[in-house]
Design an enzyme around this catalytic site. Structure first.
Site: not given
Ligand SMILES: Cc1ncc(COP(=O)(O)O)c(C=O)c1O
Length: 360
Positions: A101, A171, A195
Site C-alpha cells: 500500500w 494511512d 476494515k
Molecule cells: C493499509 C491500506 N491502505 C489502502 C488500502 C486500499 O483501500 P481501498 O480499497 O479503500 O482503496 C488498503 C486496502 O485494503 C489497505 O489495507
C-alpha cells in the site's frame, strides 16, 4: 441464522450490536418513516447523523479543534493521489515503504512530484518496520508518508518516524480506532473505513487546518481538493450517507465499550492468544519480526502451500472464514479487528491446535 467468525482483511467483521440496530431501523429511522438509505443528505435527520458521528469520532480520538474531519469517497486508494495534489507545494515528498500500500501510494505520488523512498523493508518481504529514528529526510519535503499498519504483511509502526519537523501523513486504514493515538503528531491521518469502522465506501480524513488551502496543484479537480469538503462539512455533494450512519453507530459502540484504551487492551489480549500459540507451534509460523507485529492482521504459514490450502478449506468448514493470505503473499492471515470477539480468536487457535495434531 448462524454467523461465522469472519477473519477477512476488509470489508470485515462489524459489531453484531451495530448490525442489529441498523436492521431494526431499516424501514423507519427514528420516526422518519424512511430508511437512512432513502433520506436526503440535506435533511435534518441526516444532519444530526453526520454531526453526531463527527463529534463521537472527535471524542474517541481526542481530535483537537484545529483539525477537520472529512467523510469522503473513492477508497483509501484515492488518497494516494489526493494527498500529493493538495500537499505537494514543493513537489517533493518522502515515503517509507513498508508494503504494497505504501508502494502504491509512492508510485501514485510520483505523478505529481519527486518521491524519495527514504526507507524500505522490501529486502525481507516487508516482514519488519525499518528503523526510522534518523532517516535522510529531504530538506524540502512537503511531507513524510507512512502506512502505519500493513494489512498484507501484518506489521505496525510501534513508534512513529522521526520526520525532523516535516508533516507526517499516515494511512491508518487497518488500525483505525484500534488504540489511542496522539493526533497532534500527524498533519493528516486517513483510512478507508471498511476494515475497522464500517461498510466500504467511506474514507475518513483527519487533517490539520493549515494544510487545507486553495493552493493545490494545477488541474486538481474540485472534488479532490480537501478545501471543498472542509468548507462544506463533507456535504459538498451527496456523501456516502448510509455508510456514514453505520460508522456513527460503530463510534457509539466504541464509546460504550470504554473508548480506545479499552479497545487496545482487548486487542492486545486477543492478539496474544494467537501469537503465543504461533510462537510454540511446531506446524505454524508467524512471518513477522516480533517487535513489529500488528494487533490487527496476523499472517502465518505452515511452509507447505498444499497444507496451507487444506487449512483454509477445513477452517472454512468449521465456521472460520476468510483466512487465506493476500493473493500476493499466500499462506494465511487472520484479521482480528475491533469487532472480532475474543471467543473468535480462541476458536481459531483451538482449530489450529487440532489441525496441527492431525497434520504433523
Ligand atoms: C493499509 C491500506 N491502505 C489502502 C488500502 C486500499 O483501500 P481501498 O480499497 O479503500 O482503496 C488498503 C486496502 O485494503 C489497505 O489495507
Amino acid at each position: 441464522m448462524s454467523r461465522v467468525y469472519n477473519f477477512s482483511a476488509g470489508p470485515a467483521v462489524l459489531p453484531e450490536e451495530v448490525l442489529k440496530e441498523a436492521a431494526a431501523e431499516m424501514l423507519d429511522y427514528n420516526g422518519t418513516g424512511m430508511s437512512v438509505m432513502e433520506m436526503s443528505h440535506r435533511s435534518k435527520a441526516f444532519e444530526e447523523i453526520i454531526t453526531t458521528a463527527e463529534q463521537d469520532l472527535r471524542d474517541l480520538m481526542n481530535i483537537p479543534d484545529n483539525y477537520k474531519v472529512l467523510f469522503l469517497q473513492g477508497g483509501a486508494s484515492q488518497q494516494f493521489a489526493m494527498i500529493p495534489m493538495n500537499l505537494m507545494k514543493n513537489r517533493v515528498a518522502d515515503y517509507i515503504i513498508t508494503g504494497q500500500w505504501a508502494k502504491k501510494a509512492a508510485k501514485e505520488a510520483e505523478k505529481y512530484g519527486k518521491v524519495n523512498r527514504v526507507a524500505s523493508s522490501e529486502d525481507k518481504t516487508f516482514s519488519y518496520i525499518p528503523d526510522c529514528s534518523d532517516l535522510p529526510i529531504s530538506e524540502d519535503a512537503d511531507y513524510v508518508y507512512i502506512c502505519e499498519n500493513n494489512t498484507i504483511y501484518g506489521t505496525k509502526f510501534k513508534e512513529l518516524p522521526n520526520t525532523k519537523g516535516k508533516t507526517l501523513v499516515a494511512d491508518v486504514s487497518s488500525c483505525f480506532l484500534s488504540e489511542p493515538v496522539d493526533v497532534t503528531k500527524y498533519g493528516l491521518i486517513y483510512g478507508g473505513v471498511q476494515k475497522n469502522i464500517g461498510p466500504a465506501g467511506v474514507v475518513i480524513v483527519i487533517i490539520r487546518e493549515d494544510l487545507i488551502t486553495e493552493d493545490v496543484l494545477p488541474g486538481t479537480p474540485t472534488m479532490l481538493t480537501y478545501k471543498t469538503h472542509a468548507d462544506a462539512k463533507s456535504l459538498y455533494n451527496t456523501p456516502p450517507a448510509y455508510g456514514i450512519y453505520i460508522c456513527g453507530k460503530v463510534f457509539k459502540w466504541l464509546k460504550d465499550m470504554g473508548g480506545l484504551s479499552v479497545m487496545k487492551e482487548r486487542n492486545e489480549k486477543k492478539a496474544k492468544v494467537l501469537y503465543d500459540f504461533l510462537d510454540q507451534s511446531k506446524l505454524f509460523k508467524g512471518t513477522v519480526e516480533k517487535k513489529d507485529r500488528s494487533l490487527m492482521n496476523v499472517p502465518f504459514v505452515t511452509g507447505d502451500a498444499d497444507l496451507d490450502a487444506k487449512f483454509v478449506k477445513e477452517a472454512k468448514e468449521a465456521g472460520l472464514e476468510n483466512l487465506k493470505g493476500h493473493r500476493t503473499v499466500g499462506g494465511m492471515r487472520a484479521s482480528i479487528y475491533n469487532a472480532m470477539p475474543y471467543e473468535g480468536v480462541v476458536a481459531l487457535v483451538d482449530f489450529m491446535k487440532k489441525f496441527e495434531e492431525e497434520n504433523l
